[in-house]
Design an enzyme around this catalytic site. Sequence first.
Site, PDB file in Angstrom:
ATOM      1  N   GLY A 274       0.857  -1.184   0.000  1.00 56.14           N
ATOM      2  CA  GLY A 274       0.000   0.000   0.000  1.00 56.14           C
ATOM      3  C   GLY A 274       0.889   1.228   0.000  1.00 56.14           C
ATOM      4  O   GLY A 274       1.134   1.874  -1.025  1.00 56.14           O
ATOM      5  N   CYS A 341      -9.419  22.090  18.033  1.00 54.17           N
ATOM      6  CA  CYS A 341      -9.322  22.321  19.467  1.00 54.17           C
ATOM      7  C   CYS A 341      -8.769  21.101  20.194  1.00 54.17           C
ATOM      8  O   CYS A 341      -9.444  20.492  21.020  1.00 54.17           O
ATOM      9  CB  CYS A 341     -10.698  22.670  20.023  1.00 54.17           C
ATOM     10  N   GLU A 342      -7.540  20.706  19.882  1.00 58.24           N
ATOM     11  CA  GLU A 342      -6.875  19.589  20.553  1.00 58.24           C
ATOM     12  C   GLU A 342      -5.384  19.906  20.522  1.00 58.24           C
ATOM     13  O   GLU A 342      -4.866  20.317  19.479  1.00 58.24           O
ATOM     14  CB  GLU A 342      -7.042  18.276  19.768  1.00 58.24           C
ATOM     15  N   TYR A 370      -2.367   6.636   3.610  1.00 55.10           N
ATOM     16  CA  TYR A 370      -2.998   6.819   4.914  1.00 55.10           C
ATOM     17  C   TYR A 370      -3.159   8.315   5.226  1.00 55.10           C
ATOM     18  O   TYR A 370      -3.026   8.739   6.373  1.00 55.10           O
ATOM     19  CB  TYR A 370      -2.208   6.075   6.012  1.00 55.10           C
TER      20      TYR A 370
HETATM   21  C1  LIG Z   1      -2.504  -2.572   5.668  1.00 60.23           C
HETATM   22  C2  LIG Z   1      -2.304  -3.862   4.993  1.00 60.23           C
HETATM   23  C3  LIG Z   1      -1.481  -3.944   3.856  1.00 60.23           C
HETATM   24  C4  LIG Z   1      -0.690  -2.773   3.309  1.00 60.23           C
HETATM   25  O1  LIG Z   1       0.340  -2.373   4.163  1.00 60.23           O
HETATM   26  P1  LIG Z   1       1.399  -1.278   3.660  1.00 60.23           P
HETATM   27  O2  LIG Z   1       2.287  -1.108   4.837  1.00 60.23           O
HETATM   28  O3  LIG Z   1       0.655  -0.044   3.340  1.00 60.23           O
HETATM   29  O4  LIG Z   1       2.124  -1.841   2.494  1.00 60.23           O
HETATM   30  C5  LIG Z   1      -1.397  -5.158   3.216  1.00 60.23           C
HETATM   31  N1  LIG Z   1      -2.063  -6.259   3.662  1.00 60.23           N
HETATM   32  C6  LIG Z   1      -2.852  -6.213   4.770  1.00 60.23           C
HETATM   33  C7  LIG Z   1      -3.554  -7.434   5.200  1.00 60.23           C
HETATM   34  C8  LIG Z   1      -2.986  -5.026   5.465  1.00 60.23           C
HETATM   35  O5  LIG Z   1      -3.756  -4.991   6.564  1.00 60.23           O
END
Ligand SMILES: *Cc1c(COP(=O)(O)O)cnc(C)c1O
Length: 418
Positions: A274, A341-342, A370
Amino acid sequence: MAFSYKNGELHCEDVPVKEIAEKIGTPFYLYSYSELKKGVSAYTKALNATGGIVCYAVKANSNLAVLRAIFKEGAGADIVSGGELFRALRAGVDPKKVVFAGVGKTEKEMAYALRAGILMFNVESEEELEVLNEVAKSEGKKAPIAIRVNPDVDPQTHPYISTGLKESKFGIDIEESIKVYEKANNMENIEVLGVHCHIGSQITSISPFVDAAQRVFALIDRLKEAGITLKFMDIGGGIGITYKNETPPSPEELVNAIKDECARRGVKLIMEPGRSIVGNAGIFVTKILYVKKKAEKTFYIVDGAMNDLARPALYNAYHEIKPVREHTTGRIVADVVGPICETGDFLARKRELPLLKRGELLAVMSAGAYGFTMSSNYNSRPRVPEVMVNRDQWFVVRERESYEDLVRGEKIPEFLME
Ligand SMILES: *Cc1c(COP(=O)(O)O)cnc(C)c1O
């Protein structure tokens, strides 16, 4: 580099960031198409020769245009909810390249994924397996599965994003998984296809992955002896990116470290990156509203906040911050904070930055993963727009929310109207 200074102005590819800010206002997320393509191809190149599949982890950034760009390069999707499956299908994913993880899949989500014809479910508990078998039966289908095992390795990353330790809620202990595999193998409406593990995120060395893979290889061998032959080994995501000075491994290094052992066992490799695909393909652009000087400290108060980019507040994460107009003189140590406000509402603390004035723009780097997906409407702040650049053109790929969007779906019941 997709984001660099030209004539003293920060550009995304060939578009000055300032030009976009002038047209659509701030704050906003900005993504580079060329950087997205580069991110995917690092994986597809490494995996192509092995017959493996890259399943992009949709939760990192699920904008439809971003997904489309990634799927067009040959990636599939790693999803964790029915909503993510909906997005992936909408963006034209090949269902045969979709894997479905998550400890709390509902029956409705299972049925939806079965009808879509996904590659496999990454099953996280014995009870889930039983429910999936039932759902598949009522759908008149066989559910293809991998079991998510917990290899009990420490990825040496932030505890919140460490998922492969024994005490974590994810997966089934690798030792116990054998009897779950045997059970699955005897189920009428389950087809055992593979094994899955995901040990954490923002991992910057190759060794935790290789340790986990070794444990999974041992499991594959034991299953084979028990008469269960697997086709896929899914080693999850988790390769880190450079936020500051980290030097994460390349996908190629990781694939090269394990591909021969995969080939020997006849299993195809699946990876679920990701962050390493989208993280450095995006920035968050925000404007200085006020410069507030106190005896102890200087604050740059900006129009972006923790509801837009949660990582600093949530994990104390570091994001590099650059002025959109290049500054070469004058430095100051400042906190970059939002209007919420934190006290936790900060984008950076004790950061050395140029001397800046009200109205100047800042780029929060490495914000493609993210970032928007974790944003919320806290403090009734409309969510920000997302923009994609392709060379010298830019496109709004999600509009800024309006105040009407904020109250959509809400109702005041009749009895309160008197
Ligand atoms: C979050 C997640 C990913 C991706 O993780 P990255 O660190 O963004 O590469 C892949 N597989 C599962 C099951 C996840 O929960």
